[in-house]
Motif scaffolding. Sequence first.
Motif, PDB file in Angstrom:
ATOM      1  N   SER A  67       0.690  -1.465  -0.107  1.00  0.00           N
ATOM      2  CA  SER A  67       0.105  -0.004  -0.014  1.00  0.00           C
ATOM      3  C   SER A  67       0.514   0.766   0.115  1.00  0.00           C
ATOM      4  CB  SER A  67      -1.154  -0.240   1.764  1.00  0.00           C
ATOM      5  OG  SER A  67      -2.097   0.901   0.905  1.00  0.00           O
ATOM      6  N   ALA A  68       0.297   2.390  -0.212  1.00  0.00           N
ATOM      7  CA  ALA A  68       0.945   3.102  -0.236  1.00  0.00           C
ATOM      8  C   ALA A  68       0.362   4.491   1.245  1.00  0.00           C
ATOM      9  CB  ALA A  68       0.965   4.355  -1.710  1.00  0.00           C
ATOM     10  N   VAL A  69       0.759   5.445   2.356  1.00  0.00           N
ATOM     11  CA  VAL A  69       1.056   6.327   2.543  1.00  0.00           C
ATOM     12  C   VAL A  69       1.327   8.012   3.139  1.00  0.00           C
ATOM     13  CG1 VAL A  69       0.097   4.364   4.776  1.00  0.00           C
ATOM     14  CG2 VAL A  69       2.346   5.483   4.318  1.00  0.00           C
ATOM     15  N   GLY A  70       0.673   8.279   3.319  1.00  0.00           N
ATOM     16  CA  GLY A  70       1.672   9.917   3.431  1.00  0.00           C
ATOM     17  C   GLY A  70       3.229  10.067   4.610  1.00  0.00           C
ATOM     18  N   SER A  93       4.994   1.924   0.756  1.00  0.00           N
ATOM     19  CA  SER A  93       4.825   3.074   0.353  1.00  0.00           C
ATOM     20  C   SER A  93       5.286   4.520   1.342  1.00  0.00           C
ATOM     21  CB  SER A  93       5.567   2.461  -1.590  1.00  0.00           C
ATOM     22  OG  SER A  93       5.338   2.169  -1.903  1.00  0.00           O
ATOM     23  N   LYS A  94       5.881   5.305   0.817  1.00  0.00           N
ATOM     24  CA  LYS A  94       5.318   6.152   1.500  1.00  0.00           C
ATOM     25  C   LYS A  94       5.985   7.768   0.449  1.00  0.00           C
ATOM     26  CE  LYS A  94       6.567   7.301   6.808  1.00  0.00           C
ATOM     27  NZ  LYS A  94       7.024   7.758   7.879  1.00  0.00           N
ATOM     28  N   VAL A  95       4.402   8.615   0.098  1.00  0.00           N
ATOM     29  CA  VAL A  95       4.436   8.998  -1.491  1.00  0.00           C
ATOM     30  C   VAL A  95       4.242  10.458   0.090  1.00  0.00           C
ATOM     31  CG1 VAL A  95       3.640   7.706  -2.657  1.00  0.00           C
ATOM     32  CG2 VAL A  95       1.732   8.424  -1.196  1.00  0.00           C
ATOM     33  N   ASN A  96       4.511  11.584  -1.240  1.00  0.00           N
ATOM     34  CA  ASN A  96       4.162  12.968  -0.798  1.00  0.00           C
ATOM     35  C   ASN A  96       2.552  13.526  -1.186  1.00  0.00           C
ATOM     36  OD1 ASN A  96       6.384  13.200  -0.234  1.00  0.00           O
ATOM     37  ND2 ASN A  96       7.310  13.833  -2.413  1.00  0.00           N
ATOM     38  N   ASP A 120      -3.358   6.370  -0.742  1.00  0.00           N
ATOM     39  CA  ASP A 120      -3.439   5.167  -1.451  1.00  0.00           C
ATOM     40  C   ASP A 120      -3.763   5.153  -2.187  1.00  0.00           C
ATOM     41  OD1 ASP A 120      -6.837   4.454  -2.066  1.00  0.00           O
ATOM     42  OD2 ASP A 120      -6.717   6.592  -0.623  1.00  0.00           O
ATOM     43  N   TYR A 121      -4.262   5.576  -3.672  1.00  0.00           N
ATOM     44  CA  TYR A 121      -4.323   6.067  -4.923  1.00  0.00           C
ATOM     45  C   TYR A 121      -3.001   5.621  -5.876  1.00  0.00           C
ATOM     46  CZ  TYR A 121      -5.743  10.904  -5.490  1.00  0.00           C
ATOM     47  OH  TYR A 121      -5.726  11.999  -5.423  1.00  0.00           O
ATOM     48  N   ASN A 122      -1.992   6.635  -4.931  1.00  0.00           N
ATOM     49  CA  ASN A 122      -0.397   6.854  -5.475  1.00  0.00           C
ATOM     50  C   ASN A 122      -0.071   5.857  -5.314  1.00  0.00           C
ATOM     51  OD1 ASN A 122      -0.956   9.628  -5.799  1.00  0.00           O
ATOM     52  ND2 ASN A 122      -1.675   9.475  -4.844  1.00  0.00           N
ATOM     53  N   LEU A 123      -0.079   4.094  -5.468  1.00  0.00           N
ATOM     54  CA  LEU A 123       0.816   3.582  -5.774  1.00  0.00           C
ATOM     55  C   LEU A 123       0.889   2.761  -7.071  1.00  0.00           C
ATOM     56  CD1 LEU A 123       1.597   0.463  -3.462  1.00  0.00           C
ATOM     57  CD2 LEU A 123      -0.715  -0.615  -4.088  1.00  0.00           C
ATOM     58  N   GLN A 124       2.920   2.715  -6.350  1.00  0.00           N
ATOM     59  CA  GLN A 124       2.994   2.367  -8.216  1.00  0.00           C
ATOM     60  C   GLN A 124       3.537   0.578  -8.025  1.00  0.00           C
ATOM     61  OE1 GLN A 124       3.143   4.741 -10.438  1.00  0.00           O
ATOM     62  NE2 GLN A 124       1.991   5.376  -9.787  1.00  0.00           N
ATOM     63  N   SER A 147      -9.945   1.890  -8.229  1.00  0.00           N
ATOM     64  CA  SER A 147     -11.028   3.898  -8.834  1.00  0.00           C
ATOM     65  C   SER A 147     -10.615   4.867  -8.764  1.00  0.00           C
ATOM     66  CB  SER A 147     -11.734   3.621  -7.665  1.00  0.00           C
ATOM     67  OG  SER A 147     -10.809   4.292  -6.422  1.00  0.00           O
ATOM     68  N   GLN A 148      -8.886   4.872  -8.907  1.00  0.00           N
ATOM     69  CA  GLN A 148      -8.088   5.816  -9.998  1.00  0.00           C
ATOM     70  C   GLN A 148      -7.032   5.646 -11.016  1.00  0.00           C
ATOM     71  OE1 GLN A 148      -8.447   9.616  -8.513  1.00  0.00           O
ATOM     72  NE2 GLN A 148     -10.954   8.669  -7.166  1.00  0.00           N
ATOM     73  N   LYS A 149      -6.972   6.194 -11.567  1.00  0.00           N
ATOM     74  CA  LYS A 149      -6.032   5.864 -12.874  1.00  0.00           C
ATOM     75  C   LYS A 149      -4.766   5.969 -12.561  1.00  0.00           C
ATOM     76  CE  LYS A 149      -3.942   7.261 -16.747  1.00  0.00           C
ATOM     77  NZ  LYS A 149      -3.611   9.017 -17.419  1.00  0.00           N
ATOM     78  N   ASN A 150      -3.884   6.151 -11.279  1.00  0.00           N
ATOM     79  CA  ASN A 150      -2.132   5.404 -11.062  1.00  0.00           C
ATOM     80  C   ASN A 150      -2.417   4.048 -10.952  1.00  0.00           C
ATOM     81  OD1 ASN A 150      -1.565   8.333 -11.761  1.00  0.00           O
ATOM     82  ND2 ASN A 150      -1.633   8.286  -9.705  1.00  0.00           N
ATOM     83  N   SER A 151      -3.577   4.333  -9.301  1.00  0.00           N
ATOM     84  CA  SER A 151      -3.085   2.522  -8.506  1.00  0.00           C
ATOM     85  C   SER A 151      -4.397   1.133  -9.920  1.00  0.00           C
ATOM     86  CB  SER A 151      -4.010   2.408  -7.166  1.00  0.00           C
ATOM     87  OG  SER A 151      -5.139   3.376  -7.081  1.00  0.00           O
ATOM     88  N   ARG A 152      -4.886   2.099  -9.861  1.00  0.00           N
ATOM     89  CA  ARG A 152      -5.126   1.190 -11.502  1.00  0.00           C
ATOM     90  C   ARG A 152      -4.814   0.479 -11.962  1.00  0.00           C
ATOM     91  NH1 ARG A 152      -9.782   3.870 -12.564  1.00  0.00           N
ATOM     92  NH2 ARG A 152      -8.923   4.820 -14.528  1.00  0.00           N
TER      93      ARG A 152
END
Length: 318
Positions: A67-70, A93-96, A120-124, A147-152
Amino acid sequence: MFSFDNTLKFNNKEIDVFTIGELLVDMISNDYDDNFDCSQYTKCFGGSPANIAMNIKRLGGNSALSSAVGNDGLGDFLINHLKNNSIDTRYISKVNNSTSMVLVSKSKTTPVPIFYRGADYNLQYDDNIEYALKNCKIVHFSCWPISQKNSRQTIEKVIDKAKENNILIGFDPNYHEMIWEKNHNGLEYIKNIISKVDIVKPSEVDAERIFGCDTPENQVKKFIDLGAKLVIMTLGKDGAIVTNGDETLTFKTFATEIVDTTGAGDAFWSGFYTGLTKSYSLKDSLNLGFATSAFKLKHVGAIANLPTIEEIKDIYNI
């Protein structure tokens, strides 16, 4: 593939279940309150794939979560909670972006959520996910990451790699219009993706959101017609209906006490997957899932202090 009296055959892998998707904070109202008039909330660990990974670990299985968290205090809270519960955090992952959060009404029926999404939806897709998909028996995701482009795009790669490695794919079609990106037909996407997965577990509410009102028997057939191999439809106090396309079974609920329904579906997945990977028959694994859900219903919050799967079996005489 899914005979109710048989066990599923898995290769010997390091990870029993690899869950991927949302890791977030649940802010649950202290009082029963579907209108959000409550002024006090309790901060809880949350996110369906995260709940499942945590539960499986407590039940005696081996799970991993991606997953991705802030890069913020709430992200640290979630990661520390995972570490304190012996969950490997290498896949986080930690994202901005701000850590995602959901306000949830404590409920004895269906919880009412309000979504605040960010990280959460910025998971690569990365090498860690690739490694997990080569070393797991089951991969699981919900509607959140698709439900969102990046994580989809990440999930689409996950599905391709899972099929390449003969990994069982579980999908929770928990559709909420509010979480989908604007101008994207989420319902049509869900219907298309069902043919690419093996197991789907809609609630009665999920099925109604996707197909409209109908009988449980007709609803599960619609999922089968779209290409699902096993459909588990939970019906609240009325139990569940399960079909493999050829045979349909009904299950009564094990729940005798309902304190909070938050995370009940995640608890089902956890007991069910743990049963499958411990070589219980499909029917016994389903009963273990329903029993685990019943145990969770007696506690507030998405995560309960679950016993082992063997103790669940004894408590509910399975």
